[in-house]
Design an enzyme around this catalytic site. Structure first.
Site, PDB file in Angstrom:
ATOM      1  N   ASP A  54       0.895  -0.872  -0.130  1.00  0.00           N
ATOM      2  CA  ASP A  54       0.061   0.292   0.091  1.00  0.00           C
ATOM      3  C   ASP A  54       0.970   1.209  -0.380  1.00  0.00           C
ATOM      4  O   ASP A  54       2.295   0.849   0.627  1.00  0.00           O
ATOM      5  CB  ASP A  54      -0.751  -0.013   1.435  1.00  0.00           C
ATOM      6  N   ALA A  55       0.369   2.504  -0.275  1.00  0.00           N
ATOM      7  CA  ALA A  55       1.752   3.674  -0.496  1.00  0.00           C
ATOM      8  C   ALA A  55       1.509   4.511   0.645  1.00  0.00           C
ATOM      9  O   ALA A  55       2.059   5.225   1.669  1.00  0.00           O
ATOM     10  CB  ALA A  55       1.499   4.505  -1.589  1.00  0.00           C
ATOM     11  N   ARG A  69      -6.843  13.397   7.226  1.00  0.00           N
ATOM     12  CA  ARG A  69      -7.408  11.401   6.696  1.00  0.00           C
ATOM     13  C   ARG A  69      -8.327  10.763   6.867  1.00  0.00           C
ATOM     14  O   ARG A  69      -8.894   9.892   5.969  1.00  0.00           O
ATOM     15  CB  ARG A  69      -6.074  11.391   7.628  1.00  0.00           C
TER      16      ARG A  69
END
Length: 224
Positions: free
Chosen positions: A10-11, A41
């Site tokens: 995942d990034a 977020r």
């Protein structure tokens, strides 16, 4: 691409620090910069999930901008003097976590194929990888844009085998997001859960091969 040893990352929240943008501009954001970043977020992810459920897809960059607008309004932070634009520009070039680069170099040297599977758009991922100096590291950089729906929908995880030819059972998937780890495990991947902060276990139905507190632990775990 065909490889017997593939690691997919995942990034955002795994390789790249999602709170780096607010931290860079902390003096301008104000004393609530850390809480604002956390709200940004949280809302970014919420928008991705609710859009998927409502079948009203918009790309992750749109979700990121809408979430920032909400978070700035929540904390009474004025977007004047270009602050909004500067925060978004910083998000396009997020700082990698300190443990990410050395880990990627170690895995690459040991012969592992490396890939990214992210909610981010192709352009977002290109900007982040370029800013980190990682253009030559990854065999595949995959965006959910090609599935038209966000993680953890099962259709997203099929992009890996389609692009690489490596089946999930032969692929290690690494994520710092528990819901993403669960999605990958449900799709048949061998999952390494990255738990940077102490938190109770989640998604107990989802098996994992290991849990690590730092990416620095991954090379040894994989036999490097």
């Amino acid at each position: 691409m065909q490889t017997k040893r593939l690691v997919v990352f995942d990034a955002y929240g795994t390789l790249f620090d999602v709170h780096a943008a607010a931290a860079i501009h902390a003096d301008r954001v104000g004393p609530d910069f850390a809480r604002m970043s956390a709200s940004w977020r949280q809302k970014q992810l919420e928008y991705s999930w609710t859009r998927s459920l409502m079948r009203r897809h918009a790309d992750f960059w749109t979700c990121t901008q809408e979430a920032l607008d909400w978070a700035m309004a929540l904390y009474g932070i004025s977007p004047a003097n270009g602050l909004r634009g500067d925060l978004l520009a910083a998000y396009r070039n997020l700082r990698p976590y300190d443990d990410a680069g050395p880990m990627l170099d170690s895995l690459r040297a040991a012969g592992f194929g490396l890939a990214i599977l992210s909610n981010g758009t192709h352009d977002m991922l290109r900007d982040a990888v370029t800013a980190a100096g990682w253009n030559d590291l990854f065999a595949a950089i995959l965006s959910i844009d090609d599935a038209g729906i966000f993680k953890p929908d099962p259709r997203v995880y099929t992009l890996v085998e389609t692009a690489t030819g490596v089946d999930p059972a032969s692929t290690v998937f690494v994520s710092g997001n528990p819901w993403d780890s669960a999605g990958a495990a449900s799709a048949g991947f061998r999952v390494v859960r990255l738990a940077r902060a102490s938190a109770p276990p989640e998604y107990m139905f989802a098996s994992r091969m290991a849990e690590i507190a730092s990416l620095a632990k991954l090379p040894a775990l994989l036999g490097c």
